[in-house]
Design a protein around this motif. Structure first.
Motif, mmCIF file in Angstrom:
data_model
loop_
_atom_site.group_PDB
_atom_site.id
_atom_site.type_symbol
_atom_site.label_atom_id
_atom_site.label_comp_id
_atom_site.label_asym_id
_atom_site.label_seq_id
_atom_site.Cartn_x
_atom_site.Cartn_y
_atom_site.Cartn_z
ATOM 1 N N MET A 97 -8.723 -14.606 -30.867
ATOM 2 C CA MET A 97 -7.672 -13.772 -30.801
ATOM 3 C C MET A 97 -7.983 -12.380 -31.669
ATOM 4 O O MET A 97 -8.653 -12.639 -32.595
ATOM 5 N N LEU A 98 -7.828 -11.067 -31.187
ATOM 6 C CA LEU A 98 -8.144 -10.141 -31.945
ATOM 7 C C LEU A 98 -6.985 -10.109 -33.220
ATOM 8 O O LEU A 98 -5.966 -10.365 -33.244
ATOM 9 N N ARG A 99 -7.776 -9.504 -34.198
ATOM 10 C CA ARG A 99 -7.129 -9.780 -35.570
ATOM 11 C C ARG A 99 -7.404 -8.052 -36.242
ATOM 12 O O ARG A 99 -8.308 -7.410 -35.786
ATOM 13 N N ASN A 100 -6.371 -7.664 -37.071
ATOM 14 C CA ASN A 100 -6.616 -6.412 -37.902
ATOM 15 C C ASN A 100 -6.850 -5.238 -36.989
ATOM 16 O O ASN A 100 -8.023 -4.843 -37.053
ATOM 17 N N ILE A 101 -6.257 -5.184 -35.923
ATOM 18 C CA ILE A 101 -6.214 -3.952 -35.149
ATOM 19 C C ILE A 101 -5.712 -2.606 -35.730
ATOM 20 O O ILE A 101 -4.688 -2.680 -36.406
ATOM 21 N N PRO A 102 -6.511 -1.673 -35.889
ATOM 22 C CA PRO A 102 -6.091 -0.432 -36.610
ATOM 23 C C PRO A 102 -4.846 0.216 -35.702
ATOM 24 O O PRO A 102 -4.890 0.219 -34.648
ATOM 25 N N VAL A 103 -3.960 0.572 -36.491
ATOM 26 C CA VAL A 103 -2.697 1.366 -35.992
ATOM 27 C C VAL A 103 -2.464 2.642 -36.462
ATOM 28 O O VAL A 103 -2.471 2.679 -37.881
ATOM 29 N N ASN A 104 -2.024 3.565 -35.885
ATOM 30 C CA ASN A 104 -1.808 4.924 -36.301
ATOM 31 C C ASN A 104 -0.347 5.111 -36.487
ATOM 32 O O ASN A 104 0.149 5.242 -35.308
ATOM 33 N N LEU A 105 0.107 5.327 -37.375
ATOM 34 C CA LEU A 105 1.744 5.104 -37.823
ATOM 35 C C LEU A 105 2.198 6.886 -38.341
ATOM 36 O O LEU A 105 3.045 6.740 -38.918
ATOM 37 N N SER A 106 1.100 7.681 -38.076
ATOM 38 C CA SER A 106 1.368 8.994 -38.516
ATOM 39 C C SER A 106 2.637 9.925 -38.034
ATOM 40 O O SER A 106 3.333 10.688 -38.550
ATOM 41 N N GLY A 107 3.032 9.333 -36.777
ATOM 42 C CA GLY A 107 4.223 9.722 -36.135
ATOM 43 C C GLY A 107 5.556 9.176 -36.659
ATOM 44 O O GLY A 107 6.628 9.419 -36.051
ATOM 45 N N PHE A 108 5.517 8.353 -37.456
ATOM 46 C CA PHE A 108 6.561 7.716 -38.020
ATOM 47 C C PHE A 108 6.835 7.874 -39.510
ATOM 48 O O PHE A 108 6.082 8.150 -40.336
ATOM 49 N N ARG A 109 8.295 8.015 -39.888
ATOM 50 C CA ARG A 109 8.734 8.228 -41.021
ATOM 51 C C ARG A 109 8.941 6.807 -41.590
ATOM 52 O O ARG A 109 9.526 5.950 -41.048
ATOM 53 N N LEU A 110 8.335 6.359 -42.716
ATOM 54 C CA LEU A 110 8.102 5.075 -43.282
ATOM 55 C C LEU A 110 9.197 5.130 -44.539
ATOM 56 O O LEU A 110 8.668 5.757 -45.526
ATOM 57 N N MET A 111 10.119 4.304 -44.520
ATOM 58 C CA MET A 111 11.075 4.526 -45.893
ATOM 59 C C MET A 111 11.232 3.073 -46.517
ATOM 60 O O MET A 111 11.350 1.988 -45.824
ATOM 61 N N VAL A 112 10.963 2.762 -47.771
ATOM 62 C CA VAL A 112 10.999 1.636 -48.457
ATOM 63 C C VAL A 112 12.433 1.022 -48.297
ATOM 64 O O VAL A 112 13.417 1.840 -48.621
ATOM 65 N N THR A 113 12.575 -0.220 -47.901
ATOM 66 C CA THR A 113 13.918 -0.826 -47.927
ATOM 67 C C THR A 113 13.934 -1.962 -48.752
ATOM 68 O O THR A 113 15.055 -2.200 -49.287
ATOM 69 N N GLU A 114 12.929 -2.576 -49.212
ATOM 70 C CA GLU A 114 12.604 -3.390 -50.322
ATOM 71 C C GLU A 114 11.507 -3.235 -50.805
ATOM 72 O O GLU A 114 10.567 -3.214 -50.377
ATOM 73 N N ALA A 115 11.589 -2.781 -52.191
ATOM 74 C CA ALA A 115 10.222 -2.890 -53.017
ATOM 75 C C ALA A 115 9.078 -3.757 -52.937
ATOM 76 O O ALA A 115 9.578 -4.970 -52.741
ATOM 77 N N PRO A 116 7.895 -3.611 -53.206
ATOM 78 C CA PRO A 116 6.893 -4.345 -53.050
ATOM 79 C C PRO A 116 7.075 -5.588 -54.132
ATOM 80 O O PRO A 116 7.503 -5.316 -55.163
ATOM 81 N N THR A 117 6.688 -6.827 -53.533
ATOM 82 C CA THR A 117 6.844 -7.905 -54.560
ATOM 83 C C THR A 117 5.699 -8.782 -54.118
ATOM 84 O O THR A 117 4.895 -8.541 -52.980
ATOM 85 N N MET A 118 5.252 -9.518 -54.899
ATOM 86 C CA MET A 118 4.070 -10.625 -54.617
ATOM 87 C C MET A 118 4.545 -11.612 -53.482
ATOM 88 O O MET A 118 5.603 -11.809 -53.260
ATOM 89 N N LYS A 119 3.662 -11.859 -52.490
ATOM 90 C CA LYS A 119 3.892 -12.473 -51.333
ATOM 91 C C LYS A 119 3.891 -14.232 -51.700
ATOM 92 O O LYS A 119 2.945 -14.342 -52.257
ATOM 93 N N MET A 120 4.901 -14.563 -51.474
ATOM 94 C CA MET A 120 4.956 -16.208 -51.890
ATOM 95 C C MET A 120 5.122 -16.946 -50.469
ATOM 96 O O MET A 120 5.549 -16.689 -49.368
ATOM 97 N N ARG A 121 4.972 -18.187 -50.447
ATOM 98 C CA ARG A 121 4.859 -19.298 -49.448
ATOM 99 C C ARG A 121 5.349 -20.686 -50.364
ATOM 100 O O ARG A 121 5.073 -20.711 -51.269
ATOM 101 N N LYS A 122 5.569 -21.530 -49.402
ATOM 102 C CA LYS A 122 5.919 -22.874 -49.789
ATOM 103 C C LYS A 122 4.839 -23.816 -49.613
ATOM 104 O O LYS A 122 4.248 -23.844 -48.636
ATOM 105 N N ASP A 123 4.326 -24.423 -50.486
ATOM 106 C CA ASP A 123 3.045 -25.477 -50.420
ATOM 107 C C ASP A 123 3.517 -26.670 -49.904
ATOM 108 O O ASP A 123 4.789 -26.833 -49.554
ATOM 109 N N ASP A 124 2.654 -27.671 -49.751
ATOM 110 C CA ASP A 124 3.122 -28.858 -49.205
ATOM 111 C C ASP A 124 4.258 -29.745 -49.945
ATOM 112 O O ASP A 124 4.949 -30.606 -49.262
ATOM 113 N N GLU A 125 4.509 -29.487 -51.093
ATOM 114 C CA GLU A 125 5.501 -30.071 -51.914
ATOM 115 C C GLU A 125 6.667 -29.202 -52.072
ATOM 116 O O GLU A 125 7.641 -29.640 -52.558
ATOM 117 N N GLY A 126 6.740 -28.220 -51.294
ATOM 118 C CA GLY A 126 7.808 -27.352 -51.168
ATOM 119 C C GLY A 126 8.129 -26.414 -52.250
ATOM 120 O O GLY A 126 9.006 -25.466 -52.496
#
Length: 112
Positions: free
Chosen positions: A1-30
């Motif tokens: 499967m294709l991965r990491n396909i470059p994308v041009n977003l220069s025609g878009f206005r990008l506004m933060v709706t939630e400030a950056p945070t560390m990405k979290m996930r649940k492990d096998d124990e929850g």
């Protein structure tokens, strides 16, 4: 499967709706654990409202390869550094196929 396909977003206005945070996930124990790359560096996530001129717009969540630093708040206009998309498809716990695209970028910088 294709991965990491470059994308041009220069025609878009990008506004933060939630400030950056560390990405979290649940492990096998929850327990919540930080998501890292193969070298152990933490990933971050930011929610952005992406809108092209004259279009309706949509909220997207973007995984960032590194900590973007302080100073990004709700309403700030930003640019993504090396934006890319990766398609995904998997079967969930109910046996349904879930498909879509995941946005990622090397970093985030203030617009202007």
């Amino acid at each position: 499967m294709l991965r990491n396909i470059p994308v041009n977003l220069s025609g878009f206005r990008l506004m933060v709706t939630e400030a950056p945070t560390m990405k979290m996930r649940k492990d096998d124990e929850g327990r919540e654990v930080a998501v890292t790359d193969r070298e152990g560096a933490a990933k971050f996530v930011v929610s952005l409202f992406a809108k092209a001129k004259g279009e309706k717009g949509e909220e997207i969540r973007v995984t960032l390869d590194a900590d973007p630093g302080e100073g990004f708040e709700d309403g700030d206009l930003v640019e993504l550094v090396d934006a890319r998309v990766s398609p995904y498809s998997f079967k969930n716990d109910r046996g349904e196929t879930v498909s879509g695209i995941a946005f990622s970028a090397a970093g985030l910088k203030p617009l202007g």
